[in-house]
Design a protein around this motif. Structure first.
Motif, PDB file in Angstrom:
ATOM      1  N   PHE A  18       0.883  -1.159   0.000  1.00  0.00           N
ATOM      2  CA  PHE A  18       0.000   0.000   0.000  1.00  0.00           C
ATOM      3  C   PHE A  18       0.930   1.221   0.000  1.00  0.00           C
ATOM      4  O   PHE A  18       1.926   1.228   0.764  1.00  0.00           O
ATOM      5  N   HIS A  20       0.752   5.336   0.480  1.00  0.00           N
ATOM      6  CA  HIS A  20       0.016   6.576   0.754  1.00  0.00           C
ATOM      7  C   HIS A  20       0.935   7.746   0.492  1.00  0.00           C
ATOM      8  O   HIS A  20       1.928   7.932   1.218  1.00  0.00           O
ATOM      9  N   TRP A  32      -3.784  12.757   7.806  1.00  0.00           N
ATOM     10  CA  TRP A  32      -4.964  13.502   8.260  1.00  0.00           C
ATOM     11  C   TRP A  32      -4.591  14.866   8.831  1.00  0.00           C
ATOM     12  O   TRP A  32      -5.401  15.508   9.508  1.00  0.00           O
ATOM     13  N   HIS A  79      -6.300  11.227  -1.957  1.00  0.00           N
ATOM     14  CA  HIS A  79      -6.674  10.924  -0.584  1.00  0.00           C
ATOM     15  C   HIS A  79      -7.714  11.939  -0.130  1.00  0.00           C
ATOM     16  O   HIS A  79      -8.212  12.742  -0.940  1.00  0.00           O
ATOM     17  N   TYR A 122      -5.958   3.402  -5.144  1.00  0.00           N
ATOM     18  CA  TYR A 122      -6.776   3.822  -3.994  1.00  0.00           C
ATOM     19  C   TYR A 122      -7.444   5.136  -4.415  1.00  0.00           C
ATOM     20  O   TYR A 122      -6.798   5.994  -5.024  1.00  0.00           O
ATOM     21  N   PHE A 181      -9.338   0.406  -4.427  1.00  0.00           N
ATOM     22  CA  PHE A 181      -9.618   0.530  -2.989  1.00  0.00           C
ATOM     23  C   PHE A 181     -10.328   1.873  -2.758  1.00  0.00           C
ATOM     24  O   PHE A 181      -9.690   2.919  -2.725  1.00  0.00           O
ATOM     25  N   GLU A 233      -8.917  -3.323   8.990  1.00  0.00           N
ATOM     26  CA  GLU A 233      -7.814  -2.345   8.986  1.00  0.00           C
ATOM     27  C   GLU A 233      -7.090  -2.330  10.324  1.00  0.00           C
ATOM     28  O   GLU A 233      -7.682  -2.154  11.367  1.00  0.00           O
TER      29      GLU A 233
HETATM   30  O1  FHN Z   1      -8.818   7.732   6.703  1.00  0.00           O
HETATM   31  C1  FHN Z   1      -8.189   6.737   5.936  1.00  0.00           C
HETATM   32  C2  FHN Z   1      -6.749   6.607   6.311  1.00  0.00           C
HETATM   33  O2  FHN Z   1      -6.085   7.821   6.096  1.00  0.00           O
HETATM   34  C3  FHN Z   1      -6.110   5.517   5.445  1.00  0.00           C
HETATM   35  O3  FHN Z   1      -6.188   5.864   4.054  1.00  0.00           O
HETATM   36  C4  FHN Z   1      -6.852   4.198   5.700  1.00  0.00           C
HETATM   37  C5  FHN Z   1      -6.263   3.081   4.855  1.00  0.00           C
HETATM   38  O4  FHN Z   1      -7.132   1.971   4.881  1.00  0.00           O
HETATM   39  N1  FHN Z   1      -8.258   4.355   5.350  1.00  0.00           N
HETATM   40  C6  FHN Z   1      -8.946   5.408   6.106  1.00  0.00           C
HETATM   41  C7  FHN Z   1      -9.121   5.026   7.555  1.00  0.00           C
HETATM   42  O5  FHN Z   1      -9.850   3.819   7.608  1.00  0.00           O
END
Ligand code: FHN
Length: 412
Positions: A18, A20, A32, A79, A122, A181, A233
């Motif tokens: 994964f 990010h 965040w 994101h 994603y 995703f 998660e």
């Molecule tokens: O808020 C998102 C978080 O930043 C991240 O991307 C995760 C990854 O599964 N998904 C959310 C929180 O469940």
């Protein structure tokens, strides 16, 4: 309910990366950060104005993932902050308007394919930047009344059209995309926020679009209606997962250090040993592991992540066959052990060491040969003959059909 795709490659590969990555790599203190620190668009703009990942090298990313034993890679295309890593025609809030000035997704897709890896995108359903998205539940701290009223007047229909349009862009611009995703639907919370779910995204219409554009793609469960796999998660399920009593394909996603985005000062990294156990534990319960890395603002993987992935890769070099193409066994393993199985091969994973023996109930007479995976050296079996209970007890066997293995003193 949308038709479901063939998950054979997914449950064979078992292990994915994964990634990010976005503007939040610059503040480098969690993806965040805009929400947690209540940054306005203007305050957050500084990261847009300085986004220039000059060291971005998706070939290196793909090779690092492959060497770690991963066989698919999932990159954040957008994101929650709404920043797009491709040249979307639907917004100016995109990488091609930053100092970097170029699409990031095309080179990523090409690099993954060149290494024989499956390509995953994603895409955040939540968008803190789009004027139509009512920023309600994603700002749990912002419970002030005028904020909630302001959220109520947003043009969700306009946002929904934008969302579907961007998904169309992503699934028509880069050839075959293997995995998608979506992230995430969330319930309402009393007086604080209305929450967002399947109706807000038009999830049935969205998944119908996805399957029309990419018929074989695997989609997750976070639009609010069932997809092809479910997504626990940052925890390991206690056993194989089911939905309405039926087994479901699942994939646990995990961070290395509790942050999905690059978090410079966070030193709390999980060990490779723990992550390998998570991978094995997941496979023993018929699940996948999607392990995350948050690249820096210059485009490099965090060096600490690189070392952890390399250590996992060294284990996979010798033990890959006990994960790849494997699934659960019907036999219950001893405490602190896991079984993974592929065909007539049963793999015993010992989570504690040293042990002189390990007793495997119900396997007496069923194992023709036992060996260590790392060097193929034989493991002596103490067979149990139910007709000779005394003999069994003397040999350390059990008169109940238990197979006993004598283990080497030196840890492999
Ligand atoms: O808020 C998102 C978080 O930043 C991240 O991307 C995760 C990854 O599964 N998904 C959310 C929180 O469940």
């Amino acid at each position: 309910m949308s038709a479901r795709s063939d998950t054979t490659w997914f449950t064979h590969d078992r292990f994915g990366l994964f990634v990010h990555w976005g503007l939040y790599a610059l503040p480098a203190r969690h993806e965040w950060v805009k929400n947690r620190e209540r940054l306005t668009d203007d305050q957050y703009q500084v990261y847009f104005d300085h986004f220039d990942p000059d060291r971005y090298d998706p070939v290196e990313w793909a090779r690092t993932a492959k060497a770690a034993g991963m066989r698919y890679v999932v990159l954040t295309t957008k994101h929650h902050d709404g920043f797009c890593l491709w040249d979307s025609a639907l917004t100016d809030y995109k990488v091609t308007r930053t100092p970097y000035g170029r699409d990031l997704l095309g080179p990523f897709v090409d690099a993954c394919r060149a290494e024989g890896l499956k390509v995953g995108f994603y895409y955040s359903l939540i968008d803190w930047h789009h004027p139509g998205f009512p920023v309600d539940g994603t700002h749990p701290q912002r419970d002030d009344a005028e904020f909630v009223e302001a959220a109520a007047d947003r043009d969700m229909a306009g946002y929904r059209s934008y969302l579907h349009g961007q998904v169309r862009e992503l699934l028509t611009s880069y050839g075959t995309i293997d995995y998608l995703f979506f992230d995430f639907s969330y319930a309402g919370h009393e007086e604080y926020w209305a929450g967002k779910g399947a109706d807000d995204w038009d999830a049935p219409g969205l998944l119908a679009l996805v399957r029309e554009l990419q018929p074989d793609i695997l989609v997750n469960d976070r639009t609010g209606i069932p997809g092809d796999f479910i997504t626990p998660e940052q925890y390991q399920p206690s056993g194989p997962m089911t939905e309405n009593g039926r087994p479901v394909v699942w994939e646990a996603c995990q961070t290395l250090n509790g942050s999905w985005g690059y978090d410079r000062d966070n030193v709390d990294f999980k060990s490779a040993d723990l992550l390998i156990r998570m991978l094995v534990d997941g496979v023993s319960k018929d699940g996948n592991l999607l392990l995350n890395v948050g690249p820096t603002g210059r485009g490099d993987f965090d060096p600490r992540a690189v070392e952890t992935l390399a250590e996992i890769g060294r284990w996979m070099e010798l033990h890959e066959r006990s994960v790849r193409g494997c699934g659960p066994s019907a036999h219950e393993p001893p405490a602190d052990c896991r079984y993974t199985r592929r065909g007539d091969r049963l793999y015993l994973h010992l989570f504690t060491w040293p042990l002189r023996h390990v007793h495997l109930p119900g396997l007496a007479g069923r194992v023709r040969y036992a060996q260590l995976l790392n060097d193929a050296s034989e493991i002596v079996r103490v067979e149990v003959d139910p007709d000779q209970p005394a003999q069994n007890t003397r040999m350390g066997g059990q008169p109940d059909g238990t197979l006993t293995l004598q283990l080497p003193v030196r840890r492999p």
